[in-house]
Scaffold this active site. Structure first.
Site, PDB file in Angstrom:
ATOM      1  CB  SER A  51      64.254 -11.321   9.561  1.00  0.00           C
ATOM      2  OG  SER A  51      63.358 -10.409  10.164  1.00  0.00           O
ATOM      3  N   GLY A 230      60.220  -9.620   9.894  1.00  0.00           N
ATOM      4  CA  GLY A 230      59.860 -11.004   9.675  1.00  0.00           C
ATOM      5  C   GLY A 230      60.384 -11.512   8.345  1.00  0.00           C
ATOM      6  N   GLY A 232      60.158 -13.809   4.514  1.00  0.00           N
ATOM      7  CA  GLY A 232      59.272 -14.073   3.399  1.00  0.00           C
ATOM      8  C   GLY A 232      58.997 -12.880   2.501  1.00  0.00           C
ATOM      9  CB  CYS A 258      62.613  -5.245   8.641  1.00  0.00           C
ATOM     10  SG  CYS A 258      63.637  -6.256   7.544  1.00  0.00           S
ATOM     11  CD  GLN A 262      60.240  -5.722   2.867  1.00  0.00           C
ATOM     12  OE1 GLN A 262      59.631  -6.803   2.907  1.00  0.00           O
ATOM     13  NE2 GLN A 262      61.565  -5.665   2.917  1.00  0.00           N
ATOM     14  CG  ASN A 300      67.928 -10.083   8.043  1.00  0.00           C
ATOM     15  OD1 ASN A 300      68.059 -10.538   6.917  1.00  0.00           O
ATOM     16  ND2 ASN A 300      67.361 -10.771   9.023  1.00  0.00           N
ATOM     17  CG  HIS A 344      66.533  -4.727  11.811  1.00  0.00           C
ATOM     18  ND1 HIS A 344      65.613  -5.461  12.527  1.00  0.00           N
ATOM     19  CD2 HIS A 344      66.462  -5.171  10.535  1.00  0.00           C
ATOM     20  CE1 HIS A 344      65.016  -6.323  11.714  1.00  0.00           C
ATOM     21  NE2 HIS A 344      65.515  -6.174  10.504  1.00  0.00           N
ATOM     22  CD  GLU A 346      65.988  -4.254  15.739  1.00  0.00           C
ATOM     23  OE1 GLU A 346      66.341  -5.224  15.055  1.00  0.00           O
ATOM     24  OE2 GLU A 346      65.390  -3.265  15.258  1.00  0.00           O
TER      25      GLU A 346
END
Length: 365
Positions: A51, A230, A232, A258, A262, A300, A344, A346
């Site tokens: 990410s 991921g 971008g 994440c 989106q 993140n 996140h 995890e």
């Protein structure tokens, strides 16, 4: 080339602000979007998180590198994904007996350019006030005017599609083929610890490249679908949006994290936007609106789902909210077995308050 404390480096921000310090990692020049992470540990996990592809990380912890690196256990992908690193104090040596080597050697091998000996508190305060922007680090070009020309070549993160560059290029399997559940993973830049959280819950995974169609994933006949994190801008990923839209419309159990969150929002008719400053760190408070409980989360992201559109959409329900700025942290479809979170669960690094979300997903299969 070995770095010594006497080698100079420059950090140039897009607004013309200049910071001078010492070189670390590879001697060279590298640019990207500058962002800061407030985590006090887990730097190797951060540097290998897909990410962060295309971004320069400012570590707010004052001392970086002291415990070295472990090449297998603490990597979230097969490579270092950041474009550069900024810190206050950098340790070229390490003290952990179980480490495989120093962070300096690790960065040199990965070709990562960095700078230390700068006031990271000042940098973070500046970014928070002005907003996110591009930057460039150089330990070979020390002329600011020349660096400005190089910085102008760095593309802005908004409107940038990166998942297809960082994801797996070939499908692969992970876990026990005799596991109770089969989960198809759409890899937009997935972390290893996310996959292990699924395999630990008796899931057999087939991980597909980002641009895989729904029909190709469905041909494996999975019990459910996972949409990964991921890098971008999610708004310029029609290929993933269309795939997820088809998954959801076919009433398949779906979980996104994440960027996957989106993309699920986009597939449900919601828009995303670039934040002035994203959320990156291990101490972000989130409230679960279903249970009423609050969680400390690892985060993140630099994009978010528009709250006003979510509240106006009759098919989508807000499930989690950020307690710092009231942004969307989770949603679920009212009409389909699909849900997602912005943070996140995890962790890796970070707290484990939200790992129940993996149990919730497995319970849907």
């Amino acid at each position: 080339m070995k770095v010594t404390q006497s080698q100079a480096a420059i950090l140039l921000l897009e607004d013309g602000t200049v910071f001078r310090g010492n070189a670390l990692g590879k001697i060279g020049t590298s640019g990207g979007e500058i962002c800061f992470n407030t985590g006090m540990t887990g730097y190797q996990e951060i540097y290998t998180d897909p990410s962060y592809f295309g971004q320069v990380i400012v570590n707010t912890t004052s001392h970086i590198g002291n415990y070295g690196v472990v090449n297998d256990l603490e990597e979230e992908s097969g490579t270092v994904t950041i474009s550069g690193m900024v810190c206050n104090e950098f340790s070229p040596i390490h003290s952990r007996k179980t480490a495989d080597g120093s962070l300096q050697d690790y960065f040199e091998k990965a070709g990562i350019v960095g700078i230390s000996g700068v006031d990271t508190r000042q940098i973070v305060r500046h970014i928070r006030e002005v907003g996110v922007m591009n930057c460039i680090i150089s330990s070979e070009i020390l002329d600011v005017e020349e660096l400005k020309k190089e910085l102008a070549k760095v593309p802005p993160m908004e409107g940038l599609e990166l998942s297809s560059q960082i994801c797996t290029q070939e499908s692969y399997f992970l876990g026990n083929p005799e596991a109770e559940h089969k989960v198809a993973v759409l890899d937009l830049g997935v972390k290893k610890s996310i996959l292990s959280n699924l395999t630990d819950r008796d899931c057999y995974l087939k991980v597909f490249p980002a641009k895989t169609s729904y029909s190709e994933m469905q041909a494996w006949n999975p019990d459910g679908y996972f949409i990964s994190n991921g890098p971008g801008d999610p708004a310029v990923m029609p290929y993933a949006i269309e795939t997820v839209k088809a998954i959801v419309e076919n009433d398949s159990p779906t979980f996104g994290i994440c960027l996957g969150h989106q993309i699920l929002a986009q597939a449900s008719g919601l828009s995303t936007y670039k934040m002035k400053n994203g959320h990156r760190g291990l101490n972000h408070p989130v409230k679960n609106l279903i249970t009423g409980l609050s969680e400390i989360t690892s985060q993140n992201h630099g994009f978010a789902v528009k709250m006003s559109e979510l509240e106006a959409n009759e098919n989508v329900e807000l499930t989690h909210i950020n307690l710092n700025d009231k942004t969307v942290e989770g949603l679920r479809r009212k009409d389909k077995p699909a849900f997602s979170v912005q943070h996140h669960p995890e962790a890796s690094p970070g707290p484990h308050d939200s790992r129940y979300l993996f149990d919730n997903f497995v319970g849907m299969l």
